[in-house]
Enzyme design. Sequence first.
Site, short mmCIF file in Angstrom:
data_model
loop_
_atom_site.label_atom_id
_atom_site.label_comp_id
_atom_site.label_asym_id
_atom_site.label_seq_id
_atom_site.Cartn_x
_atom_site.Cartn_y
_atom_site.Cartn_z
N CYS A 2 0.86 -1.19 0.00
CA CYS A 2 0.00 0.00 0.00
C CYS A 2 0.89 1.23 0.00
CB CYS A 2 -0.85 0.02 1.27
SG CYS A 2 -1.77 -1.49 1.54
N ARG A 27 1.25 1.75 -6.03
CA ARG A 27 1.48 0.79 -4.94
C ARG A 27 0.20 0.07 -4.54
NH1 ARG A 27 6.19 1.30 -2.23
NH2 ARG A 27 5.30 0.32 -0.40
N TRP A 75 -3.61 -1.71 -1.17
CA TRP A 75 -3.54 -2.96 -1.92
C TRP A 75 -3.99 -4.03 -0.90
CZ3 TRP A 75 -2.92 -4.90 -6.68
CH2 TRP A 75 -2.67 -6.26 -6.79
N ASN A 101 0.91 0.03 6.02
CA ASN A 101 1.33 -0.79 4.87
C ASN A 101 2.10 -1.97 5.45
OD1 ASN A 101 2.22 -1.88 2.43
ND2 ASN A 101 4.06 -0.60 2.44
N GLY A 102 1.65 -3.20 5.15
CA GLY A 102 2.36 -4.38 5.63
C GLY A 102 1.36 -5.45 6.04
N GLU A 473 7.61 -20.91 -20.19
CA GLU A 473 7.50 -19.58 -19.60
C GLU A 473 8.57 -18.64 -20.16
OE1 GLU A 473 5.36 -17.97 -18.19
OE2 GLU A 473 6.39 -16.30 -17.22
N LYS A 477 7.71 -15.10 -22.02
CA LYS A 477 8.29 -13.82 -21.57
C LYS A 477 8.93 -13.10 -22.76
CE LYS A 477 6.69 -12.98 -18.50
NZ LYS A 477 5.72 -13.97 -18.27
N GLU A 480 6.34 -11.99 -25.68
CA GLU A 480 5.31 -10.98 -25.38
C GLU A 480 5.90 -9.58 -25.18
OE1 GLU A 480 3.03 -11.13 -21.73
OE2 GLU A 480 4.55 -12.31 -20.76
N HIS A 496 11.76 -34.95 -32.67
CA HIS A 496 10.42 -35.20 -33.23
C HIS A 496 9.93 -34.02 -34.05
CE1 HIS A 496 10.19 -38.87 -30.84
NE2 HIS A 496 10.75 -38.17 -29.88
N LYS A 595 -3.01 -6.17 -19.11
CA LYS A 595 -2.58 -6.84 -17.89
C LYS A 595 -3.59 -7.90 -17.47
CE LYS A 595 0.04 -7.85 -14.53
NZ LYS A 595 1.23 -8.67 -14.83
C1 AGP Z 1 1.98 -13.28 -18.67
O1 AGP Z 1 3.21 -12.57 -18.70
C2 AGP Z 1 0.92 -12.64 -19.55
N1 AGP Z 1 0.77 -11.28 -19.25
C3 AGP Z 1 -0.37 -13.44 -19.60
O2 AGP Z 1 -0.06 -14.67 -20.21
C4 AGP Z 1 -1.04 -13.73 -18.26
O3 AGP Z 1 -0.27 -14.64 -17.52
C5 AGP Z 1 -2.41 -14.36 -18.53
O4 AGP Z 1 -3.20 -13.43 -19.23
C6 AGP Z 1 -3.14 -14.80 -17.26
O5 AGP Z 1 -3.43 -13.68 -16.48
P1 AGP Z 1 -3.95 -13.93 -14.98
O6 AGP Z 1 -2.83 -14.60 -14.23
O7 AGP Z 1 -4.27 -12.56 -14.45
O8 AGP Z 1 -5.16 -14.82 -15.04
#
Ligand code: AGP
Length: 600
Positions: A2, A27, A75, A101-102, A473, A477, A480, A496, A595
């Site tokens: 927060c 925050r 938060w 905050n904490g 993963e 990263k 994207e 394969h 996001k």
């Molecule tokens: C991950 O870096 C991406 N931004 C995206 O794949 C994300 O993980 C996915 O949209 C799931 O989001 P969520 O964890 O909020 O459900």
Amino acid sequence: MCGIVGYIGNKEALPVLVSGLRRLEYRGYDSAGIAVVSGGRVHVRKAPGKIDALIQSIKQDPAPQSFLGIAHTRWATHGAPNKINSHPHLSCDKKISVVHNGIIENYMKLKNALIKEGHKFVSETDTEVLVHLIEKYYRGDLKAAVIAALRLVEGSFAIGVVSSDEPDKIVAARQDSPLIVAQGKDSYFIASDVPAILEHCRRVIYLKDRQVAVLSQGGVGIYDLNNRKVALKFDKVTMDAQCAQKDGFAHFMLKEIHEQPRVLKRLIAAGLKEITAFEFPKKISNVVVVACGTAYHAGLVGKYIIELLARLPVWVDLSSEFRYRDPIITKDTLVIAVSQSGETADTLAAAREAKKRGAKVISICNVVGSSLTRESNKVFYTLAGPEIGVASTKAYTAQLAVFYMLGLRLAFSRKMISAKAYAGYLKTLGRIPSMQEEILRSKEAIAAVAKRHHNFGSFLFLGRNINFPSALEGALKLKEISYIPAEGYAAGEMKHGPIALIDEYRAVVCIAVDSEIYSKMVSNIQEIKARSGRLIAIASDGNTSIKAYVPEVIRVPKCDEFFSPLLVALPLQMLAYYIAVQRGCNVDQPRNLAKSVTVE
Ligand code: AGP
């Protein structure tokens, strides 16, 4: 995480507090509130949602003029993000107000004792315990009451406290949560972070753990928790406001990558208690994980963890597939929905579908009170704080940590591991944050590898066993945030198909940490080398043989392969980050992405 702000001076407090909150909105933005002292009373105004909602609420119900106040943007960690749970909180007699905050880890024990003594609680938060404790010990000296209260508290705190009985004073304190004291022209401030005060001053004191500050018109005093005065040491802030919001990091993503050790420490401390207290359903025939993107990769690691430890069959499904394929779910299926935002449409729908078919749903989520948490039978929060960068980093390793703790607890409760083994695993998990810190210290070396490879047109990420999901993963990263085509693959699948792709124009990242099947990865590496693939390896400290095959080696501390996804995630995140920066990409807000994907 927060944001808190406090002000005492010769100007109207409210505008200073609100502008400070705006600078701290990154925050946390679940709710916001202010408390000002005027006319012998504490006046509190608060509202759920962003700071604009608070401003609206103050317009409808103005607070009286005041030259002293505290403010908070939340938060949520304990208690839904609604008005009653928002800060500031008030004592029973409404004379003392606190922002925090904490996480107060022993808040339930303290709360039960205070209730027995007649204190009336109105919120679900851990924070409210503080204001009632201070009220309990208040005998006309606010600093003494705060010190007495804090000596009973376990956990993390950065607090601001005001009292209508001492209308010319703000008391502040910290432990494991950041707090600064700042001196302006005829004014003093407290703040969680520098951006909140930059428009007023640059002369700050970075409060240390277990220090208490007393701000008044006449000046500031700093004390330890034994009430001994501490010498004042002012620093000068040089960074600009925008940069300060990122703690001096160039991007939120890089800041959040660096937050991971601290997040993990906090999560293990707070999360483990929650998980240990959790009673799993008596009969579990199988586990199903539903998630998207990075959360899905966390679920894949979770499969290895739960199957290895608890010997329960786990199947991991993309939420968007699960919801439409008439899945086989029974009342003995335990469904785990993983989502940082808790608002991903497909995962929400998958959780609902699972419940409709009689399953119990546990969610692993980062946003308190999000839609998914309200659909779940039980929520385990990742306590990672707001993740601003679109590319998920700290939330991912926090999700992994919850899976490790859940998997261990499930295995222990099913008598698949002994108490001694359980304790041993937890001890190893507890060492991970410092190993992560060691990796972060090698960021220049990783940036150099990224610089040498940022022009490659495509990448292949290879992993085996519990690091096959790590390869997926790593590829996500990179693609994207740098827009470079990247694929993650199980290394055993090379022959394969993917091996047809290998040539001098293809960069191949091999996750080659110490493991029982390390020699299999070496074979893959030799096959790639024979076809001129451009190799990068992530390998364990002390592995001297890898350099014979791979020119570019990124090191991670030696650890049990079982826990290595918590380590290899960091070089994969930093490799993607530095390549994207080299390519001039918008790292925090990559094109076409959001996001939280709240639509199908
Ligand atoms: C991950 O870096 C991406 N931004 C995206 O794949 C994300 O993980 C996915 O949209 C799931 O989001 P969520 O964890 O909020 O459900």
